[in-house]
Design an enzyme around this catalytic site. Structure first.
Site, short mmCIF file in Angstrom:
data_model
loop_
_atom_site.label_atom_id
_atom_site.label_comp_id
_atom_site.label_asym_id
_atom_site.label_seq_id
_atom_site.Cartn_x
_atom_site.Cartn_y
_atom_site.Cartn_z
N LYS A 1 0.84 -1.22 0.00
CA LYS A 1 0.00 0.00 0.00
C LYS A 1 0.86 1.25 0.00
CE LYS A 1 -4.10 -1.98 2.24
NZ LYS A 1 -3.63 -3.30 2.67
O1 S5P Z 1 -9.57 -2.50 2.01
C1 S5P Z 1 -8.79 -3.40 2.29
C2 S5P Z 1 -7.64 -3.64 1.52
C3 S5P Z 1 -6.83 -4.72 1.84
S1 S5P Z 1 -5.53 -5.07 0.77
N1 S5P Z 1 -9.07 -4.25 3.31
C4 S5P Z 1 -8.26 -5.30 3.65
O2 S5P Z 1 -8.59 -6.04 4.59
N2 S5P Z 1 -7.09 -5.53 2.93
C5 S5P Z 1 -6.18 -6.64 3.29
O3 S5P Z 1 -6.88 -7.87 3.14
C6 S5P Z 1 -5.67 -6.62 4.73
O4 S5P Z 1 -4.43 -5.93 4.82
C7 S5P Z 1 -5.51 -8.09 5.05
O5 S5P Z 1 -4.25 -8.55 4.62
C8 S5P Z 1 -6.57 -8.78 4.20
C9 S5P Z 1 -7.85 -9.13 4.92
O6 S5P Z 1 -7.62 -10.09 5.90
P1 S5P Z 1 -8.79 -10.81 6.73
O7 S5P Z 1 -8.05 -11.62 7.75
O8 S5P Z 1 -9.66 -9.76 7.34
O9 S5P Z 1 -9.54 -11.69 5.75
#
Ligand code: S5P
Length: 252
Positions: free
Chosen positions: A93
């Site tokens: 990011k």
């Molecule tokens: O808007 C966003 C963008 C990203 S890249 N929301 C997110 O959650 N992410 C990423 O997606 C975040 O950094 C993490 O690595 C992943 C979501 O993880 P989870 O464990 O909540 O499924």
């Protein structure tokens, strides 16, 4: 509801070589699953890449959360990416001026440019950030999954307009919905679970069906529901299967 064009066809509708490669991997492996491999141990991450890799089109990293990072991390992960035919997406990011992001991408401890196939950037700084990362394979954060995100409306439209100006660099978006009619552009969506919900720190979860069928995104990004599952290999297989079923269901 308008039907979607196949990933295979879309490989021929983009000039971006990494997008062509990704569309072909998705079609070959019947996978539109990206694993958010958010673990703090490099050994654990590499083990997950080897065991879950066969189900993935992309493995997403946050290299700066590794507590035992060693400089051979990138080359070890690349070997596994070749072995299992997935792409590596470092979710750095980037968010600074062009010159600084170029340093952050190519220099420092992590040398991200040497091992990541795909990177992403916020559009806050304006097009200079894309200039600084020119020639890379870049996703723009056009929307975010988190509660009360400001990445919406005019901001999202601006991201799409910026992407259109750099087709040789920008592969697509991190977003919640399909944002453009350009079939060469990819849409990757985080905040995914089998049931909707939230975490304690602002993350919002939508279901695979909502993201891929209703919102017409292309790729689901799944983290803790796989990494923290009792059996991550089985959990990944469930997401890959559901993700692919949703894609097939919406084909023309
Ligand atoms: O808007 C966003 C963008 C990203 S890249 N929301 C997110 O959650 N992410 C990423 O997606 C975040 O950094 C993490 O690595 C992943 C979501 O993880 P989870 O464990 O909540 O499924």
């Amino acid at each position: 509801m308008p039907k979607r064009i196949s990933f295979l066809k879309r490989a021929s509708l983009t000039r971006h070589q990494m997008s062509q490669k990704l569309f072909k991997i998705m079609e070959d492996k019947k996978s539109n699953l990206c694993l958010a491999a958010d673990v703090t141990s490099q050994a654990k991450l590499l083990e997950m890449a080897d065991t879950i890799g066969p189900d993935l089109c992309i493995l997403k990293t946050h290299v700066d959360i590794l507590e035992d990072y060693t400089p051979d991390f990138g080359s070890k992960l690349r070997l596994l990416a070749d072995k299992h035919n997935f792409l590596i997406f470092e979710d750095r990011k980037f968010a600074d001026i062009g010159q600084t992001v170029w340093y952050q991408f190519t220099k420092g401890i992590y040398h991200i440019a040497e091992w990541a196939h795909i990177i992403n950037a916020h559009i806050v700084p304006g097009p200079g950030i894309i200039e600084g990362l020119k020639g890379s394979s870049l996703l723009l954060l056009a929307e975010m999954s988190s509660h009360e995100t400001v990445a919406k409306g005019a901001y999202t439209k601006k991201a799409v307009a910026m992407a259109e100006k750099y087709p040789e660099t920008v592969m697509g978006f991190i977003c919640l919905h399909s944002l453009t009619k350009d079939p060469g552009m990819l849409h990757l969506t985080p905040g995914v679970k089998l049931e909707p919900g939230k975490d304690a720190l602002g993350q919002r979860y939508r279901t695979v069906d909502e993201i891929l069928i209703k919102n017409k995104s292309d790729i689901i990004i799944v983290g803790r529901d796989i990494t923290h599952a009792k059996n991550p290999i089985e959990a990944a297989a469930i997401y890959r299967k559901r993700g692919w079923e949703c894609y097939v269901q919406t084909l023309a």
